[in-house]
Motif scaffolding. Structure first.
Motif, short mmCIF file in Angstrom:
data_model
loop_
_atom_site.label_atom_id
_atom_site.label_comp_id
_atom_site.label_asym_id
_atom_site.label_seq_id
_atom_site.Cartn_x
_atom_site.Cartn_y
_atom_site.Cartn_z
N UNK A 20 0.85 -1.18 0.00
CA UNK A 20 0.00 0.00 0.00
C UNK A 20 0.89 1.23 0.00
N UNK A 21 0.30 2.36 -0.18
CA UNK A 21 1.06 3.61 -0.24
C UNK A 21 1.84 3.85 1.06
N UNK A 22 1.20 3.60 2.20
CA UNK A 22 1.86 3.83 3.48
C UNK A 22 3.06 2.92 3.67
N UNK A 23 2.88 1.67 3.31
CA UNK A 23 3.98 0.71 3.48
C UNK A 23 5.12 1.05 2.53
N UNK A 24 4.79 1.40 1.29
CA UNK A 24 5.84 1.79 0.34
C UNK A 24 6.59 3.01 0.85
N UNK A 25 5.87 3.97 1.45
CA UNK A 25 6.50 5.16 2.00
C UNK A 25 7.49 4.79 3.10
N UNK A 26 7.07 3.90 3.99
CA UNK A 26 7.94 3.46 5.08
C UNK A 26 9.17 2.74 4.54
N UNK A 27 8.96 1.86 3.55
CA UNK A 27 10.07 1.13 2.95
C UNK A 27 11.07 2.09 2.33
N UNK A 28 10.58 3.07 1.59
CA UNK A 28 11.47 4.05 0.96
C UNK A 28 12.22 4.86 2.01
N UNK A 29 11.52 5.25 3.07
CA UNK A 29 12.16 6.02 4.13
C UNK A 29 13.27 5.21 4.79
N UNK A 30 12.97 3.96 5.14
CA UNK A 30 13.98 3.11 5.78
C UNK A 30 15.17 2.90 4.85
N UNK A 31 14.90 2.64 3.58
CA UNK A 31 15.99 2.43 2.63
C UNK A 31 16.82 3.70 2.44
N UNK A 32 16.19 4.88 2.59
CA UNK A 32 16.92 6.14 2.44
C UNK A 32 17.85 6.42 3.62
N UNK A 41 12.34 -4.87 1.32
CA UNK A 41 11.47 -5.17 0.19
C UNK A 41 10.02 -5.33 0.64
N UNK A 42 9.84 -5.90 1.82
CA UNK A 42 8.51 -6.15 2.35
C UNK A 42 8.54 -5.83 3.84
N UNK A 43 8.08 -4.65 4.20
CA UNK A 43 8.16 -4.18 5.58
C UNK A 43 7.50 -5.13 6.55
N UNK A 44 6.31 -5.60 6.22
CA UNK A 44 5.55 -6.45 7.13
C UNK A 44 6.31 -7.74 7.44
N UNK A 45 6.92 -8.32 6.45
CA UNK A 45 7.68 -9.55 6.65
C UNK A 45 9.04 -9.27 7.32
N UNK A 46 9.65 -8.14 6.98
CA UNK A 46 11.00 -7.85 7.46
C UNK A 46 11.05 -7.44 8.94
#
Length: 127
Positions: A20-32, A41-46
């Motif tokens: 979802x948009x929120x999860x993608x945002x979190x993933x991008x923030x963490x990767x940044x 790649x998958x916040x919920x699993x990671x």
């Protein structure tokens, strides 16, 4: 072969639902944050084992994680949950509002509770 294709299809559907948009945002923030050895790649699993959350906390507020108490390579469910308890306690110490957020939420992949924690962590980092 047919069973493997079905399994792969199920995994792809699960990832599509999780993105979802929120999860993608979190993933991008963490990767940044450019944390060594971390790419989400998958916040919920990671976040299941708690190590990712502890690494992000340590990046946002260096030195806040007592790594001697953490299990960097958790061997079972209980070690994973101990990491999540440690992360939640650190979050509370950082004045996060974490009512209803528990270690099982991270382990079971409860999206709402994981996002509750990470939104506050991102807010803390940016303000």
């Amino acid at each position: 072969l047919e069973a493997l294709n079905k399994q792969l299809e199920d995994i792809m559907q699960e990832e599509a639902q999780d993105n979802t948009r929120e999860i993608r945002t979190m993933q991008l923030w963490i990767n940044s944050l450019h944390i060594k050895g971390v790419y989400v790649n998958n916040l919920i699993r990671d976040v299941k084992d708690g190590v990712l959350t502890l690494k992000v906390l340590d990046r946002v507020e260096p030195g806040i994680v007592k790594w001697k108490k953490a299990h960097v390579k958790p061997s079972n469910k209980y070690r994973c949950m101990e990491n999540s308890v440690l992360a939640i306690n650190i979050g509370k110490a950082m004045d996060f509002v974490l009512l209803g957020v528990g270690p099982m939420d991270f382990y079971n992949g409860t999206r709402k509770m994981i996002l509750t924690f990470y939104w506050q962590l991102m807010r803390y980092h940016t303000l």
